[in-house]
Design a protein around this motif. Structure first.
Motif, PDB file in Angstrom:
ATOM      1  N   SER A 233     -10.769  -7.285  18.400  1.00  0.00           N
ATOM      2  CA  SER A 233     -10.525  -8.043  17.171  1.00  0.00           C
ATOM      3  C   SER A 233     -10.216  -7.122  15.982  1.00  0.00           C
ATOM      4  N   GLN A 234     -10.596  -5.841  16.093  1.00  0.00           N
ATOM      5  CA  GLN A 234     -10.328  -4.889  15.008  1.00  0.00           C
ATOM      6  C   GLN A 234      -8.882  -4.379  15.020  1.00  0.00           C
ATOM      7  N   VAL A 235      -8.183  -4.612  16.120  1.00  0.00           N
ATOM      8  CA  VAL A 235      -6.812  -4.123  16.256  1.00  0.00           C
ATOM      9  C   VAL A 235      -5.865  -5.115  15.590  1.00  0.00           C
ATOM     10  N   THR A 236      -5.175  -4.648  14.569  1.00  0.00           N
ATOM     11  CA  THR A 236      -4.191  -5.474  13.879  1.00  0.00           C
ATOM     12  C   THR A 236      -2.821  -4.805  13.985  1.00  0.00           C
ATOM     13  N   THR A 237      -1.841  -5.403  13.371  1.00  0.00           N
ATOM     14  CA  THR A 237      -0.570  -4.719  13.158  1.00  0.00           C
ATOM     15  C   THR A 237      -0.772  -3.690  12.046  1.00  0.00           C
ATOM     16  N   PRO A 238       0.174  -2.764  11.829  1.00  0.00           N
ATOM     17  CA  PRO A 238      -0.003  -1.735  10.778  1.00  0.00           C
ATOM     18  C   PRO A 238       0.146  -2.341   9.376  1.00  0.00           C
ATOM     19  N   LEU A 239      -0.950  -2.807   8.834  1.00  0.00           N
ATOM     20  CA  LEU A 239      -0.925  -3.482   7.532  1.00  0.00           C
ATOM     21  C   LEU A 239      -0.912  -2.470   6.385  1.00  0.00           C
ATOM     22  N   GLY A 240      -0.394  -2.905   5.246  1.00  0.00           N
ATOM     23  CA  GLY A 240      -0.458  -2.114   4.026  1.00  0.00           C
ATOM     24  C   GLY A 240       0.725  -1.220   3.756  1.00  0.00           C
ATOM     25  N   GLY A 241       1.492  -0.895   4.798  1.00  0.00           N
ATOM     26  CA  GLY A 241       2.680  -0.068   4.585  1.00  0.00           C
ATOM     27  C   GLY A 241       2.414   1.397   4.314  1.00  0.00           C
ATOM     28  N   SER A 242       1.225   1.890   4.634  1.00  0.00           N
ATOM     29  CA  SER A 242       0.905   3.294   4.359  1.00  0.00           C
ATOM     30  C   SER A 242       1.738   4.226   5.233  1.00  0.00           C
ATOM     31  N   PRO A 243       2.241   5.330   4.664  1.00  0.00           N
ATOM     32  CA  PRO A 243       2.943   6.322   5.492  1.00  0.00           C
ATOM     33  C   PRO A 243       1.983   7.173   6.317  1.00  0.00           C
ATOM     34  N   HIS A 244       0.672   6.970   6.108  1.00  0.00           N
ATOM     35  CA  HIS A 244      -0.330   7.806   6.772  1.00  0.00           C
ATOM     36  C   HIS A 244      -0.971   7.123   7.971  1.00  0.00           C
ATOM     37  N   HIS A 245      -0.434   5.971   8.390  1.00  0.00           N
ATOM     38  CA  HIS A 245      -0.943   5.338   9.606  1.00  0.00           C
ATOM     39  C   HIS A 245      -0.845   6.309  10.782  1.00  0.00           C
ATOM     40  N   ASN A 246      -1.732   6.136  11.742  1.00  0.00           N
ATOM     41  CA  ASN A 246      -1.682   6.906  12.977  1.00  0.00           C
ATOM     42  C   ASN A 246      -0.290   6.747  13.598  1.00  0.00           C
ATOM     43  N   PRO A 247       0.455   7.843  13.817  1.00  0.00           N
ATOM     44  CA  PRO A 247       1.826   7.715  14.335  1.00  0.00           C
ATOM     45  C   PRO A 247       1.901   7.092  15.725  1.00  0.00           C
ATOM     46  N   SER A 248       0.851   7.254  16.526  1.00  0.00           N
ATOM     47  CA  SER A 248       0.827   6.620  17.847  1.00  0.00           C
ATOM     48  C   SER A 248       0.755   5.102  17.699  1.00  0.00           C
TER      49      SER A 248
END
Length: 659
Positions: free
Chosen positions: A188-203
């Protein structure tokens, strides 16, 4: 061979349709695409279909012996559908709905979209299955992976990850989520990459892009299955839109009979920034490589482009005809021009067609007529021919996406660098197949495999066996950096391919815009963006750096492996450097090339078992001279002998039969 136009009868008074159909026939048009944005006219209210207007339009074309392609209208959901079923709309990374704008306001994972797309496609295909003028279908329009973060996409993304990784432990391990305390303890903690941060985990980001691409491909397959069930005798295609995109076109086109492309070569010859996605010959070669067979152009340049950007230059006299022949020379079997008449309303008012909005014939239509008549004249000669090239250039949506997630240095752009390599070979008159990096390459004499940033063991083995069997392989910098999970490797670069390369990269310098120098075969050339400092193991050095702290160190190498050889280019060379290097490689491979082909002049060969057609195109505004290898040649139109040295006027096209 077909020559046609895209037509929008719903935009015009029905009283105009008969004259348009007659004029199209007189212009040599044999094919028209209709209805790909007409959902609100085809289904004005939910479950209330009205095909009468389309029946009337098709009847007029059928009377002129003009065939029809129908586009499924799912790229433009009507307002009644959006109002009633809000899950139709995609949601951005801030969880805000993306409201209707130009078009494509739909989420591929929306249950409502799937249900209503099924209804309209079922109704259309059942209605037109027996119509003699309808020969095929185009699914949707320019499908691209959505960056959608709605609840449906979130749920489907989790399911996609569960199928891939099976457990959260596997996902955490693969992505390296321990960094920055990003470990998941519940799905349930897994979402799409929200917020648009360039620092999201690249994987994380790369897998989301893979999921988004798969969602687009599944939506395309869903449509194809409906069409094939109801119209088994009709072809099914789709019109891809330019490069580069997140969407994996190889998967997108799996269910299609052939590939179609929307091709708008730049009319601003000295500055194509407004048309940066249209990379001329590269777009056509990429399109042909998606299914490794001939393709269609579903939208071709007809007039001044302009819509969301300031208008570009008007097509120079001869440009419309020349680029039509350019498309055919690189594998197009049908050319459909966008559009018949320039729109008077809506967002595309200034994306000009063959006719201006007043509808009176002019220069562009006259040029189109010339092109159509020439295609008709050579139809029997060209039909059944295809390209058989000795050189393959490997392309990967995966690599492109990974580089975009983590830019490597100032100016380093995967697709632009790929284009430069492709253009080097085009400038030498060499035909190139641009194919998926996972394809078998045994039939090629030379394979260029640039920037294989994400390592794949199966691809590495394919390339190793290819070289050992006698092939010549060109590798470049930024090879073998990461595994398929977008995590850095723990070995010397270039990873699994270091063995056949006969090298290891001891250090690198992301030099960006800081120009460097290399001595290549004793010639000084320029390079930039990236410099690998190479330690040869079994390879021979053929180029050394001549600048900076790594002066004297290996920059370009060649290694003998089995019956073949592997070149490694440790930097991004300038144009003259690539031409110098590839001239030597082509000689070693005994591939015929021309060392001084003028910029903007292209050669391409289509052939079958009995004939070889050479297309010679001057895609510039200047007079050009071309010297061809000695061979007996005859003009395809006149039958007259063709001398080896040709003078070509602006946008002149010569088509010759070669012995």
């Amino acid at each position: 061979m077909n020559v046609g136009v895209d037509y929008y009868p719903e935009h015009w008074d029905p009283a105009m349709w008969p004259a348009d159909a007659v004029e199209m026939k007189a212009a040599g048009i044999t094919l028209v695409r209709l209805a790909e944005f007409a959902w609100s006219r085809l289904e004005p209210q939910e479950d209330q279909f009205d095909f009468r207007w389309l029946d009337n339009a098709i009847a007029l074309f059928a009377a002129q012996r003009i065939n029809i392609i129908i586009g499924t209208p799912t790229a433009a959901p009507p307002n009644w559908l959006v109002e009633k079923y809000q899950d139709i709309l995609p949601v951005d990374h801030h969880k805000h709905p993306v409201y209707p704008g130009v078009r494509c306001h739909r989420c591929y994972n929306s249950p409502s979209l799937r249900r209503h797309a099924l209804n309209i496609i079922e109704a259309l295909t059942r209605h037109y299955v027996g119509h003699s003028a309808v020969i095929g279908w185009q699914t949707d329009n320019e499908i691209a992976a959505n960056d959608c973060h709605c609840e449906n996409c979130t749920r489907e993304f989790r399911s996609w990850l569960q199928r891939k990784y099976l457990t959260l432990e596997n996902l955490n391990q693969a992505w390296g989520t321990v960094v920055w305390s990003g470990e998941y303890s519940a799905w349930s903690q897994v979402t799409t990459p929200l917020g648009g941060s360039p620092h999201h985990n690249p994987s994380f980001v790369l897998d989301f892009q893979r999921f988004s691409s798969d969602s687009a491909a599944d939506f395309n397959r869903f449509q194809a299955e409906i069409i094939r069930k109801n119209c088994p005798r009709h072809f099914v295609t789709h019109n891809l839109w330019g490069y580069p995109v997140v969407t994996d076109y190889y998967r997108l086109f799996d269910p299609m009979d052939f590939v179609s492309v929307d091709y708008y070569p730049s009319t601003d010859l000295k500055d194509d920034t407004k048309a940066a996605i249209y990379h001329g010959a590269l777009t056509l070669d990429l399109t042909r490589g998606v299914k490794r067979k001939n393709f269609w152009v579903m939208e071709q340049l007809s007039g001044t482009p302009g819509c969301w950007n300031p208008m570009s230059r008007a097509p120079w006299p001869g440009m419309i005809r020349a680029h039509g022949w350019q498309s055919i020379s690189r594998g197009a079997d049908s050319i459909i021009h966008f559009r018949w008449r320039t729109a008077r309303a809506g967002a595309e008012q200034f994306w000009h067609g063959l006719l201006d909005s007043h509808g009176h014939p002019g220069r562009r239509l006259a040029e189109f007529k010339t092109f159509a008549s020439e295609v008709a004249q050579l139809n029997d000669l060209i039909s059944g021919t295809r390209l058989h090239n000795e050189v393959a250039l490997l392309f990967s949506h995966e690599q492109n996406n990974a580089f975009n997630i983590q830019p490597q240095s100032d100016g380093f752009d995967y697709f632009k660098n790929l284009k430069q390599l492709h253009q080097t070979l085009v400038r030498q008159g060499v035909g190139v197949d641009v194919i998926n990096w996972t394809e078998n390459v045994d039939d090629y004499t030379l394979v260029v495999a640039p920037f294989l940033f994400l390592e794949d063991a199966a691809v590495a083995l394919t390339l190793e066996n290819y070289v050992k069997g006698g092939g010549t392989l060109v590798l470049t910098t930024r090879t073998g950096v990461k595994n398929s999970f977008n995590v850095c490797q723990s070995d010397y670069l270039p990873g699994l391919l270091g063995g056949i390369g006969g090298i290891r990269v001891e250090e690198y310098d992301p030099v960006g815009f800081d120009k460097q120098k290399i001595l290549l075969f004793k010639d000084e050339i320029g390079c930039s963006q990236w410099c690998d400092i190479i330690m040869p193991i079994t390879a021979k050095t053929i180029g050394v750096y001549a600048s900076d702290f790594f002066s004297g160190r290996s920059a370009v190498t060649v290694n003998a492996v089995g019956k073949g050889s592997v070149y490694y280019i440790g930097s991004v060379l300038d144009d003259s450097g690539y031409r110098r290097l590839f001239a030597d490689i082509l000689r070693e491979c005994r591939i015929e090339f021309i060392d001084d082909l003028p910029a903007g002049v292209e050669l391409s060969v289509r052939c079958d078992k009995t004939k070889r057609l050479l297309f010679i195109l001057n895609l510039t505004k200047e007079q050009q001279s071309v010297s061809l290898p000695e061979r007996v040649r005859y003009d395809a139109f006149s039958g007259e002998a063709v001398l080896p040295t040709l003078s070509l006027g602006p946008f002149e096209v010569r088509i010759v039969l070669e012995e």
